[in-house]
Write a protein that holds these residues in place. Structure first.
Motif, PDB file in Angstrom:
ATOM      1  N   LEU A 234       0.832  -1.202   0.000  1.00 17.36           N
ATOM      2  CA  LEU A 234       0.000   0.000   0.000  1.00 17.36           C
ATOM      3  C   LEU A 234       0.865   1.251   0.000  1.00 17.36           C
ATOM      4  O   LEU A 234       0.638   2.184  -0.791  1.00 17.36           O
ATOM      5  N   LYS A 235       1.878   1.284   0.860  1.00 25.87           N
ATOM      6  CA  LYS A 235       2.704   2.484   0.976  1.00 25.87           C
ATOM      7  C   LYS A 235       3.687   2.617  -0.178  1.00 25.87           C
ATOM      8  O   LYS A 235       4.075   3.744  -0.536  1.00 25.87           O
ATOM      9  N   ARG A 236       4.096   1.519  -0.767  1.00 28.63           N
ATOM     10  CA  ARG A 236       4.939   1.601  -1.958  1.00 28.63           C
ATOM     11  C   ARG A 236       4.139   2.085  -3.162  1.00 28.63           C
ATOM     12  O   ARG A 236       4.631   2.850  -3.981  1.00 28.63           O
ATOM     13  N   ARG A 237       2.905   1.615  -3.251  1.00 23.84           N
ATOM     14  CA  ARG A 237       2.072   2.014  -4.385  1.00 23.84           C
ATOM     15  C   ARG A 237       1.681   3.486  -4.290  1.00 23.84           C
ATOM     16  O   ARG A 237       1.669   4.194  -5.302  1.00 23.84           O
ATOM     17  N   PHE A 238       1.375   3.939  -3.100  1.00 16.60           N
ATOM     18  CA  PHE A 238       0.918   5.319  -2.907  1.00 16.60           C
ATOM     19  C   PHE A 238       1.868   6.030  -1.949  1.00 16.60           C
ATOM     20  O   PHE A 238       1.701   5.971  -0.724  1.00 16.60           O
ATOM     21  N   HIS A 239       2.838   6.724  -2.522  1.00 16.91           N
ATOM     22  CA  HIS A 239       3.884   7.361  -1.727  1.00 16.91           C
ATOM     23  C   HIS A 239       3.367   8.489  -0.844  1.00 16.91           C
ATOM     24  O   HIS A 239       4.075   8.936   0.058  1.00 16.91           O
ATOM     25  N   VAL A 240       2.162   8.963  -1.108  1.00 15.87           N
ATOM     26  CA  VAL A 240       1.591   9.992  -0.241  1.00 15.87           C
ATOM     27  C   VAL A 240       1.525   9.490   1.202  1.00 15.87           C
ATOM     28  O   VAL A 240       1.604  10.272   2.149  1.00 15.87           O
ATOM     29  N   LEU A 241       1.412   8.173   1.389  1.00 13.68           N
ATOM     30  CA  LEU A 241       1.325   7.593   2.725  1.00 13.68           C
ATOM     31  C   LEU A 241       2.690   7.456   3.387  1.00 13.68           C
ATOM     32  O   LEU A 241       2.782   7.147   4.576  1.00 13.68           O
ATOM     33  N   HIS A 242       3.767   7.648   2.612  1.00 12.13           N
ATOM     34  CA  HIS A 242       5.121   7.601   3.142  1.00 12.13           C
ATOM     35  C   HIS A 242       5.557   8.952   3.698  1.00 12.13           C
ATOM     36  O   HIS A 242       6.280   9.037   4.682  1.00 12.13           O
ATOM     37  N   SER A 243       5.118  10.010   3.025  1.00 15.94           N
ATOM     38  CA  SER A 243       5.590  11.340   3.378  1.00 15.94           C
ATOM     39  C   SER A 243       4.636  12.004   4.374  1.00 15.94           C
ATOM     40  O   SER A 243       3.605  11.436   4.741  1.00 15.94           O
ATOM     41  N   GLU A 244       4.981  13.193   4.810  1.00 17.97           N
ATOM     42  CA  GLU A 244       4.100  13.959   5.691  1.00 17.97           C
ATOM     43  C   GLU A 244       2.994  14.591   4.857  1.00 17.97           C
ATOM     44  O   GLU A 244       3.257  15.380   3.955  1.00 17.97           O
ATOM     45  N   ILE A 245       1.760  14.216   5.153  1.00 20.22           N
ATOM     46  CA  ILE A 245       0.628  14.747   4.397  1.00 20.22           C
ATOM     47  C   ILE A 245       0.232  16.095   4.996  1.00 20.22           C
ATOM     48  O   ILE A 245      -0.122  16.187   6.174  1.00 20.22           O
ATOM     49  N   ARG A 246       0.275  17.124   4.165  1.00 18.86           N
ATOM     50  CA  ARG A 246       0.021  18.474   4.649  1.00 18.86           C
ATOM     51  C   ARG A 246      -1.444  18.854   4.414  1.00 18.86           C
ATOM     52  O   ARG A 246      -1.769  19.760   3.648  1.00 18.86           O
ATOM     53  N   LEU A 247      -2.309  18.103   5.077  1.00 19.86           N
ATOM     54  CA  LEU A 247      -3.747  18.349   5.019  1.00 19.86           C
ATOM     55  C   LEU A 247      -4.313  18.249   6.434  1.00 19.86           C
ATOM     56  O   LEU A 247      -3.661  17.723   7.336  1.00 19.86           O
ATOM     57  N   ALA A 248      -5.528  18.736   6.600  1.00 24.36           N
ATOM     58  CA  ALA A 248      -6.198  18.605   7.894  1.00 24.36           C
ATOM     59  C   ALA A 248      -6.410  17.125   8.202  1.00 24.36           C
ATOM     60  O   ALA A 248      -6.608  16.315   7.292  1.00 24.36           O
ATOM     61  N   PRO A 249      -6.372  16.732   9.482  1.00 28.24           N
ATOM     62  CA  PRO A 249      -6.515  15.312   9.844  1.00 28.24           C
ATOM     63  C   PRO A 249      -7.739  14.631   9.238  1.00 28.24           C
ATOM     64  O   PRO A 249      -7.648  13.473   8.795  1.00 28.24           O
ATOM     65  N   ALA A 250      -8.876  15.315   9.204  1.00 34.37           N
ATOM     66  CA  ALA A 250     -10.088  14.701   8.645  1.00 34.37           C
ATOM     67  C   ALA A 250      -9.895  14.349   7.175  1.00 34.37           C
ATOM     68  O   ALA A 250     -10.350  13.289   6.706  1.00 34.37           O
ATOM     69  N   LYS A 251      -9.197  15.222   6.425  1.00 37.44           N
ATOM     70  CA  LYS A 251      -8.940  14.933   5.019  1.00 37.44           C
ATOM     71  C   LYS A 251      -7.928  13.808   4.865  1.00 37.44           C
ATOM     72  O   LYS A 251      -8.027  12.989   3.946  1.00 37.44           O
ATOM     73  N   VAL A 252      -6.936  13.765   5.757  1.00 36.54           N
ATOM     74  CA  VAL A 252      -5.946  12.690   5.698  1.00 36.54           C
ATOM     75  C   VAL A 252      -6.622  11.337   5.889  1.00 36.54           C
ATOM     76  O   VAL A 252      -6.307  10.363   5.195  1.00 36.54           O
ATOM     77  N   CYS A 253      -7.566  11.264   6.817  1.00 35.83           N
ATOM     78  CA  CYS A 253      -8.289  10.011   7.048  1.00 35.83           C
ATOM     79  C   CYS A 253      -8.979   9.536   5.770  1.00 35.83           C
ATOM     80  O   CYS A 253      -8.969   8.335   5.456  1.00 35.83           O
ATOM     81  N   ARG A 254      -9.548  10.474   5.028  1.00 38.08           N
ATOM     82  CA  ARG A 254     -10.244  10.110   3.796  1.00 38.08           C
ATOM     83  C   ARG A 254      -9.250   9.736   2.699  1.00 38.08           C
ATOM     84  O   ARG A 254      -9.521   8.844   1.879  1.00 38.08           O
ATOM     85  N   VAL A 255      -8.104  10.400   2.655  1.00 38.43           N
ATOM     86  CA  VAL A 255      -7.073  10.051   1.678  1.00 38.43           C
ATOM     87  C   VAL A 255      -6.564   8.630   1.923  1.00 38.43           C
ATOM     88  O   VAL A 255      -6.404   7.840   0.985  1.00 38.43           O
ATOM     89  N   VAL A 256      -6.323   8.286   3.185  1.00 39.37           N
ATOM     90  CA  VAL A 256      -5.870   6.931   3.518  1.00 39.37           C
ATOM     91  C   VAL A 256      -6.903   5.905   3.081  1.00 39.37           C
ATOM     92  O   VAL A 256      -6.573   4.882   2.454  1.00 39.37           O
ATOM     93  N   THR A 257      -8.168   6.161   3.380  1.00 37.12           N
ATOM     94  CA  THR A 257      -9.234   5.231   3.005  1.00 37.12           C
ATOM     95  C   THR A 257      -9.326   5.100   1.490  1.00 37.12           C
ATOM     96  O   THR A 257      -9.497   3.993   0.962  1.00 37.12           O
ATOM     97  N   ALA A 258      -9.186   6.216   0.771  1.00 39.05           N
ATOM     98  CA  ALA A 258      -9.228   6.183  -0.691  1.00 39.05           C
ATOM     99  C   ALA A 258      -8.083   5.337  -1.247  1.00 39.05           C
ATOM    100  O   ALA A 258      -8.261   4.568  -2.201  1.00 39.05           O
ATOM    101  N   CYS A 259      -6.901   5.445  -0.646  1.00 40.73           N
ATOM    102  CA  CYS A 259      -5.753   4.658  -1.107  1.00 40.73           C
ATOM    103  C   CYS A 259      -5.983   3.166  -0.869  1.00 40.73           C
ATOM    104  O   CYS A 259      -5.594   2.331  -1.697  1.00 40.73           O
TER     105      CYS A 259
END
Length: 309
Positions: A234-259
């Protein structure tokens, strides 16, 4: 295509067709961004983790356009979660447990459970609760996978300071297992020592004082590594999950679920696997230890006597 977006052209077309009605802009303007371009911008963000401005400069769109596209595609994907992240039932459980048994001889396993952390920038509200035990800000993600590495459950809604056992205990998954898994034949999950030993979740022994327990431990470890591999993919496929996501926590939760949903779609479409990874690259918390035995200890002893003695 796969290197930049993690999907082939056919895969992108599948996602566009899936989400088109959800993300199509209701405007008569000639230059409204198309559903395909919205999907490509979002996939580029998920795949690279780059800032919106960088993605916009690369793809020829403004930063605000990229932001809106990522939000739209993320929300649309999350609305389809029950189509792609499904808990197994009946015959599916039998197939999964059979394949898990083939790995190292551990019976009646219907999934492996673990937690991982996704790094975020320090939020403006309730900042301290997002600091995890390693000292950085994160979202705590709990997931269960099947024998193929597809996710059958995901919970990405807790701040990084929350222990895996608390996330599990308060989750809908725990309530479901307490209700549905009444006997040995209903199946068990495999978790690390950070989870409570319950009749439906088997954890390692803190110490092995017999040959049977040693065989149990070895089988448990070889089988449970499936979830670590799934997180790695999952983290290799979507590098956004490797780095620091510069979004509000609620949006990060949705980004993780989308990935997670996209990960399962990639499995469904048999898209090319991402490069191999080392388990050591992952945020695996094997050092954690929970002394919550409850009534699972008796079931664990039964496992040892029945299958590993």
């Amino acid at each position: 295509m796969i290197r930049r977006y993690r999907f082939s052209n056919e895969g992108v077309n599948y996602i566009v067709n899936l989400l088109e009605n959800d993300i199509k802009r209701s405007t008569k303007r000639n230059h409204a961004i198309s559903p395909r371009n919205q999907v490509l911008l979002a996939l580029r963000f998920f795949a690279s983790g780059s800032m919106y401005e960088v993605i916009g400069d690369t793809c020829g769109f403004s930063k605000s356009t990229v932001s809106r596209a990522v939000d739209s595609v993320t929300d649309a994907l999350v609305s389809h979660i029950h189509e792609f992240v499904r808990w197994p039932h009946n015959e599916d459980k039998k197939k999964i447990s059979s394949h898990f048994y083939d790995i190292a001889g551990f019976p009646n396993v219907i999934g492996c459970i673990d937690g991982t952390h996704v790094r975020i920038q320090a939020p403006k509200t309730d900042e301290a609760s997002f600091v995890n035990r390693k000292g950085y800000h994160s979202i705590s993600v709990q997931a269960v996978c099947d024998n193929e590495g597809k996710f059958t459950s995901v919970n990405a809604s807790w701040p990084g300071s929350c222990h895996d056992s608390h996330v599990f205990r308060t989750s809908g998954l725990c309530q479901r297992l307490e209700k549905e898994n009444k006997s040995f034949s209903d199946g068990v999950l495999l978790g690390d020592s950070g989870y409570p030993c319950r009749p439906f979740i088997m954890t390692p022994f803190l110490a092995t004082d017999s040959a049977g327990k040693m065989r149990y431990q070895e089988s448990h470890t070889k089988t449970r590594v499936t979830i670590e591999r799934a997180f790695g993919q999952l983290k290799r496929r979507f590098h956004v999950l490797h780095s620091e996501i510069r979004l509000a926590p609620a949006k990060v939760c949705r980004v993780v679920t989308a990935c997670v949903i996209l990960h399962n779609i990639a499995h469904f479409l048999h898209e090319s696997d991402v490069e191999e990874f080392e388990v050591n690259d992952l945020d695996v918390d094997n050092e954690r230890c929970l002394n919550d035995r409850r009534d699972g200890a008796a079931v664990r002893e039964f496992f040892v006597q029945q299958y590993f003695a």
